[in-house]
Structures are given as C-alpha cells and as structure tokens.
Design a protein around this motif. Structure first.
Motif, PDB file in Angstrom:
ATOM      1  N   THR A  95     -30.931   7.415 -40.601  1.00 44.56           N
ATOM      2  CA  THR A  95     -30.970   6.820 -41.948  1.00 44.56           C
ATOM      3  C   THR A  95     -29.617   6.213 -42.287  1.00 44.56           C
ATOM      4  OG1 THR A  95     -32.456   8.591 -42.515  1.00 44.56           O
ATOM      5  CG2 THR A  95     -31.581   7.305 -44.334  1.00 44.56           C
ATOM      6  N   ALA A  96     -28.573   6.983 -41.988  1.00 48.23           N
ATOM      7  CA  ALA A  96     -27.219   6.491 -42.307  1.00 48.23           C
ATOM      8  C   ALA A  96     -26.935   5.200 -41.541  1.00 48.23           C
ATOM      9  CB  ALA A  96     -26.204   7.576 -41.940  1.00 48.23           C
ATOM     10  N   GLU A  97     -27.357   5.222 -40.263  1.00 50.89           N
ATOM     11  CA  GLU A  97     -27.130   4.036 -39.424  1.00 50.89           C
ATOM     12  C   GLU A  97     -27.854   2.819 -39.999  1.00 50.89           C
ATOM     13  OE1 GLU A  97     -25.281   3.441 -37.000  1.00 50.89           O
ATOM     14  OE2 GLU A  97     -26.119   1.573 -36.186  1.00 50.89           O
ATOM     15  N   ARG A  98     -29.131   3.054 -40.340  1.00 54.89           N
ATOM     16  CA  ARG A  98     -29.941   1.939 -40.850  1.00 54.89           C
ATOM     17  C   ARG A  98     -29.336   1.408 -42.156  1.00 54.89           C
ATOM     18  NH1 ARG A  98     -35.594   3.942 -41.031  1.00 54.89           N
ATOM     19  NH2 ARG A  98     -35.141   4.478 -38.861  1.00 54.89           N
ATOM     20  N   GLN A  99     -28.884   2.344 -42.988  1.00 59.01           N
ATOM     21  CA  GLN A  99     -28.314   1.958 -44.280  1.00 59.01           C
ATOM     22  C   GLN A  99     -27.057   1.103 -44.057  1.00 59.01           C
ATOM     23  OE1 GLN A  99     -27.934   5.415 -46.610  1.00 59.01           O
ATOM     24  NE2 GLN A  99     -28.698   4.415 -48.439  1.00 59.01           N
ATOM     25  N   ARG A 100     -26.276   1.590 -43.066  1.00 59.32           N
ATOM     26  CA  ARG A 100     -25.045   0.858 -42.787  1.00 59.32           C
ATOM     27  C   ARG A 100     -25.367  -0.577 -42.335  1.00 59.32           C
ATOM     28  NH1 ARG A 100     -22.090  -0.131 -38.785  1.00 59.32           N
ATOM     29  NH2 ARG A 100     -23.405   0.960 -37.308  1.00 59.32           N
ATOM     30  N   GLN A 101     -26.362  -0.665 -41.410  1.00 61.34           N
ATOM     31  CA  GLN A 101     -26.741  -2.005 -40.919  1.00 61.34           C
ATOM     32  C   GLN A 101     -27.209  -2.881 -42.061  1.00 61.34           C
ATOM     33  OE1 GLN A 101     -29.679  -1.305 -37.966  1.00 61.34           O
ATOM     34  NE2 GLN A 101     -28.190  -0.806 -36.347  1.00 61.34           N
ATOM     35  N   LEU A 102     -28.040  -2.286 -42.920  1.00 60.34           N
ATOM     36  CA  LEU A 102     -28.597  -3.049 -44.044  1.00 60.34           C
ATOM     37  C   LEU A 102     -27.484  -3.566 -44.951  1.00 60.34           C
ATOM     38  CD1 LEU A 102     -31.388  -3.818 -45.092  1.00 60.34           C
ATOM     39  CD2 LEU A 102     -31.253  -1.845 -46.631  1.00 60.34           C
ATOM     40  N   SER A 103     -26.563  -2.635 -45.256  1.00 58.45           N
ATOM     41  CA  SER A 103     -25.504  -3.048 -46.180  1.00 58.45           C
ATOM     42  C   SER A 103     -24.586  -4.094 -45.521  1.00 58.45           C
ATOM     43  CB  SER A 103     -24.700  -1.831 -46.641  1.00 58.45           C
ATOM     44  OG  SER A 103     -24.050  -1.207 -45.559  1.00 58.45           O
ATOM     45  N   ASP A 104     -24.427  -3.969 -44.212  1.00 57.72           N
ATOM     46  CA  ASP A 104     -23.643  -4.990 -43.489  1.00 57.72           C
ATOM     47  C   ASP A 104     -24.310  -6.348 -43.613  1.00 57.72           C
ATOM     48  OD1 ASP A 104     -21.836  -3.131 -42.770  1.00 57.72           O
ATOM     49  OD2 ASP A 104     -22.194  -3.216 -40.582  1.00 57.72           O
ATOM     50  N   ALA A 105     -25.653  -6.350 -43.342  1.00 58.96           N
ATOM     51  CA  ALA A 105     -26.394  -7.618 -43.406  1.00 58.96           C
ATOM     52  C   ALA A 105     -26.298  -8.215 -44.799  1.00 58.96           C
ATOM     53  CB  ALA A 105     -27.847  -7.356 -43.027  1.00 58.96           C
ATOM     54  N   LEU A 106     -26.474  -7.331 -45.790  1.00 57.15           N
ATOM     55  CA  LEU A 106     -26.422  -7.806 -47.185  1.00 57.15           C
ATOM     56  C   LEU A 106     -25.048  -8.388 -47.486  1.00 57.15           C
ATOM     57  CD1 LEU A 106     -28.377  -5.060 -49.114  1.00 57.15           C
ATOM     58  CD2 LEU A 106     -29.042  -7.445 -48.740  1.00 57.15           C
ATOM     59  N   ALA A 107     -24.014  -7.691 -47.007  1.00 55.78           N
ATOM     60  CA  ALA A 107     -22.649  -8.150 -47.273  1.00 55.78           C
ATOM     61  C   ALA A 107     -22.442  -9.526 -46.643  1.00 55.78           C
ATOM     62  CB  ALA A 107     -21.659  -7.139 -46.712  1.00 55.78           C
ATOM     63  N   ARG A 108     -22.982  -9.643 -45.400  1.00 54.34           N
ATOM     64  CA  ARG A 108     -22.853 -10.955 -44.745  1.00 54.34           C
ATOM     65  C   ARG A 108     -23.555 -12.031 -45.546  1.00 54.34           C
ATOM     66  NH1 ARG A 108     -23.588  -8.516 -40.049  1.00 54.34           N
ATOM     67  NH2 ARG A 108     -25.814  -8.973 -40.009  1.00 54.34           N
ATOM     68  N   GLN A 109     -24.769 -11.742 -45.991  1.00 53.28           N
ATOM     69  CA  GLN A 109     -25.541 -12.739 -46.757  1.00 53.28           C
ATOM     70  C   GLN A 109     -24.811 -13.112 -48.034  1.00 53.28           C
ATOM     71  OE1 GLN A 109     -29.466 -11.241 -47.301  1.00 53.28           O
ATOM     72  NE2 GLN A 109     -30.031 -11.527 -45.130  1.00 53.28           N
ATOM     73  N   ILE A 110     -24.253 -12.063 -48.697  1.00 52.50           N
ATOM     74  CA  ILE A 110     -23.520 -12.334 -49.941  1.00 52.50           C
ATOM     75  C   ILE A 110     -22.333 -13.256 -49.656  1.00 52.50           C
ATOM     76  CG2 ILE A 110     -22.024 -11.260 -51.682  1.00 52.50           C
ATOM     77  CD1 ILE A 110     -23.999  -8.837 -51.521  1.00 52.50           C
ATOM     78  N   ALA A 111     -21.651 -12.964 -48.555  1.00 46.25           N
ATOM     79  CA  ALA A 111     -20.477 -13.773 -48.200  1.00 46.25           C
ATOM     80  C   ALA A 111     -20.886 -15.227 -47.932  1.00 46.25           C
ATOM     81  CB  ALA A 111     -19.797 -13.170 -46.984  1.00 46.25           C
ATOM     82  N   ASP A 112     -21.999 -15.390 -47.175  1.00 48.77           N
ATOM     83  CA  ASP A 112     -22.503 -16.754 -46.881  1.00 48.77           C
ATOM     84  C   ASP A 112     -22.811 -17.487 -48.168  1.00 48.77           C
ATOM     85  OD1 ASP A 112     -22.260 -16.281 -44.251  1.00 48.77           O
ATOM     86  OD2 ASP A 112     -24.430 -16.109 -43.794  1.00 48.77           O
ATOM     87  N   ALA A 113     -23.548 -16.796 -49.018  1.00 53.51           N
ATOM     88  CA  ALA A 113     -23.958 -17.431 -50.292  1.00 53.51           C
ATOM     89  C   ALA A 113     -22.738 -17.830 -51.096  1.00 53.51           C
ATOM     90  CB  ALA A 113     -24.826 -16.438 -51.085  1.00 53.51           C
ATOM     91  N   GLU A 114     -21.728 -16.928 -51.137  1.00 58.38           N
ATOM     92  CA  GLU A 114     -20.538 -17.253 -51.911  1.00 58.38           C
ATOM     93  C   GLU A 114     -19.824 -18.473 -51.329  1.00 58.38           C
ATOM     94  OE1 GLU A 114     -18.400 -13.595 -51.878  1.00 58.38           O
ATOM     95  OE2 GLU A 114     -19.205 -12.952 -53.830  1.00 58.38           O
TER      96      GLU A 114
END
Lengths: 164, 243
Positions: free
Chosen positions: A93-112
């Motif tokens: 779960t922790a791993e998946r959460q980390r991956q998810l938050s990484d992906a989200l962070a990347r998407q946020i960065a792209d959008a910005e």
C-alpha cells in the motif's frame, strides 16, 4: 471338682494334642495360605489398579500437554502468518501510494509548466495586441492613422510602467 | 426342694468311646468331642469359606479374613518381622481357644477350656516354645532378659529373682486365667439356672441375671482367647527381641 480327677488327664492331653496338631497342620497347610492368598490377591489387584490408574493419568496429562503445545505452535504460526501478510500489504500500500503521489506530482509539475508557458506566450503577444487595439481605437475616434512607431513606443512605455 | 444344685457337674468328663492302649487310657471323651468339633468348625471357616476365593469376599470369607488379619496384626505388632514364622501357631492357638470357648456357650455342650489340664498344657507349650526360641536365637545371652536395664547393682539382687519368678510363673498364670474365667462363668450360669429352677414363681429374677451373664460370658469367651493369644505374642516377642 471334676477338673482335678487325675484319671481324666491322659485322655484329655492325648486328644488335645491330636486335635491341636491336626488344626495346626490344617491351618498352616491349607487354611492360612488360602485366606492369606485371597487377601494378597486382592491387595495386589488393588495396587495394580491404582498403578494402572496412575499410569493412565500420566498418559492423559502427557497427551494434554502435547495437545496444548501443538495448539500453541499452531497459534504462533497463525499469528506469524497474519503479521507477515499485514506487513506485506502495508508495504504494498505504501509503495502504491508513493507511486501515485509521484505521478500526481509529475502531472502537477507538467500542468504548471504548461500554464507558465501559456502565460509567457500570452504576455509576449500582449504589446502587439495592445498596439493594434490602440491603433484601431485612435483611428475610430480621431479618424487619423497614428504613427506606428510612436504608438508602439507609447504602448511599450505604458506596459513597462504597469509591469513595474 | 427336689432339685439339687450341682453346678460343677457340667464339667464331668465322660468317656464316650473307651480306648485303652498299652495300659494308657486314651478314651474319646465328651471333651475330646468338643475339641474335634472346634477343629471342624475352624477348618470349615478357614478352608470351606475360601474354597472359591473371591475378590469381593462373601460373608464367610469376610469372617475368615477378619480373623486372619486380626491375628496377623497381633503377631506383627508384638513380635515384628520375625514373628511371621509363629503366625500359624498363634493363629491355631487363638482359633482353638476361641472356638472351644464359644462352643462351650451352647447349652448342654462342654467347655474344653474349663479343664485346668487343657489350659495348662496349652500354656506349657507356649512356655516351652518361648524358652526354646529365646535360647536358640540368643543362647546364653537370653539370660539378660532377667536383668532389667539401668537399675542400680544393689537393686538387681532383688529384681533378678522377681524377674525369674515372674518368668517361670507364666505357664500357671496363663493357664489359670483362662481356666478360672471359664470355670467361674459356667458355674455362675449353672448356679443361677439351678436357682431359677428351684424357686418356681420368682424364677424371673435369676433368669434375668442369667441372660445378662450369657452376654458377659460371650464377651469373656472372646476376650480370654484374645488375652491368651496376645500374651503368647508378647512372650514370643520378648524372646525374639529381648526387650
């Protein structure tokens, strides 16, 4: 007194000896071994039964102890399995959460970045648009065609003033 | 009154089957008959009752076992481990006297143990056995039985003769105790019985006393057999263990 008649002593002694010896031989030979044997047999039987009962009790206690040991081992194994699974799932779960938050962070960065680019672009086109608007407004209001170089300078001046 | 009181008549020896061998009078008497019956009864109890020795004893087997345990305890506690070899003798002595005494309680039967010669013979056998056991087991040292421990030397001059006397008087005390008890009891019963028969209407009172006396006599019959046996055990214990 008939007891003191000496003539009766010999027959009495004789028959006393005979009967007493016969009784002694019968008791020693048959009676006592038989009764004693019956008593001994009973005592032995009771002792045997008691010994067997004690042995069975010990066996039952050993079986109970073995059973409890097995139970305790099974419980420990079960607890270990549960703990392992829980740990594994928590890690996943922790791993998946980390991956998810990484992906989200990347998407946020792209959008910005995209937003920043758009803004940049918009800002870079601003002087031309404002100059065009100012020119057309001047033309409409005064009917005169303004000097394009002067207009551009004026617009740039104003924009620079606003931006500061 | 026509009825004559002769309370000692019951002890008369009657020759049922006269037997004379080589000048010796070996006639089978009423006393010999009662001895035979006592042997038959004792044998019946000890042998027939246990013919099919059961794990859970019946009435007769219980009685036989009680008798066995009773005498065995008596022998064990008074003589100790070495006493086992005397067990058959003490048992025979006890049962013989017990059955003779109890059979004597049957009206018109005969009480063998009310004969001084019978009780004296038994006591003499006990005395000889005790002395022989003492000498065989301890030899000369057996004489220390007559010297009390921890007594000043001067007193020994007095005590040793007393001890000797009390030792050699044993066959007499042992035999007279049993004989006198049986004689007195049965004489009393005969006296009160004859008394009741002679006074007619008031016979209730001596008869009532006789009823009580019969109960007492049963007690005496058992008690005297016990006393004879336990004294035998005590004497044997002394001879075996020297105090």
């Amino acid at each position: 007194m008939p007891q003191l008649e000496v003539s009766t002593f010999v027959p009495q002694l004789f028959w006393l000896a005979v009967t007493f010896v016969i009784l002694y031989l019968l008791m020693k030979g048959i009676g006592l071994p038989r009764v004693g044997g019956a008593i001994d047999a009973r005592r032995r039987r009771i002792d045997d039964d008691l010994a067997r009962a004690a042995q069975l009790k010990a066996e039952a206690e050993a079986a109970l102890a073995a059973h409890q040991e097995t139970l305790a081992k099974a419980r420990a194994e079960a607890q270990a399995a549960v703990k392992e699974t829980t740990d594994r799932m928590a890690a996943e779960t922790a791993e998946r959460q980390r991956q998810l938050s990484d992906a989200l962070a990347r998407q946020i960065a792209d959008a910005e970045r995209q937003i920043a680019a758009a803004k940049e672009r918009a800002l870079s086109e601003m002087p031309a648009v404002v100059t065009e608007v100012a020119r057309s407004v001047t033309e409409k209001v005064t009917g005169l065609a303004p000097d394009p170089a002067g207009l551009a300078a004026a617009v740039n001046h104003v924009l620079a003033e606003r931006a500061s | 009154m026509a009825i004559e009181l002769r309370p000692l008549e019951q002890f008369t020896i009657e020759r049922i089957i006269p037997i004379h061998i080589g000048g010796l009078d070996l006639s089978y008497t009423n006393a010999a008959l009662m001895m035979t019956i006592a042997v038959v009864f004792a044998t019946a109890l000890m042998v027939l009752a246990t013919r099919r020795a059961a794990l859970v004893p019946g009435r007769w087997q219980s009685l036989a076992e009680m008798l066995y345990d009773f005498v065995a305890d008596m022998v064990d506690s008074n003589i100790g481990q070495a006493g086992r070899q005397f067990f058959p003798f003490v048992f025979t002595l006890f049962t013989f006297i017990l059955f003779a005494n109890l059979l004597g309680m049957i009206p018109y039967s005969y009480t063998t143990t009310s004969q001084i010669i019978v009780t004296f013979a038994l006591a003499a056998v006990v005395f000889i056995l005790v002395t022989a056991v003492g000498i065989i087991r301890h030899g000369f040292h057996f004489l220390s039985l007559f010297v009390p421990h921890g007594v000043p030397k001067v007193l020994l001059l007095l005590l040793v003769p007393i001890e000797l006397l009390s030792y050699f008087i044993r066959p007499f005390t042992l035999s007279i105790r049993l004989f006198a008890n049986m004689l007195a009891g049965h004489t009393m019963l005969a006296i009160f019985g004859g008394f009741a028969a002679s006074i007619g209407l008031f016979a209730f009172f001596p008869t009532a006393i006789n009823v009580l006396l019969v109960g007492l006599e049963f007690l005496v019959a058992v008690l005297q057999a016990y006393v004879f046996a336990i004294l035998t055990c005590l004497y044997l214990g002394e001879a075996v263990n020297l105090h």
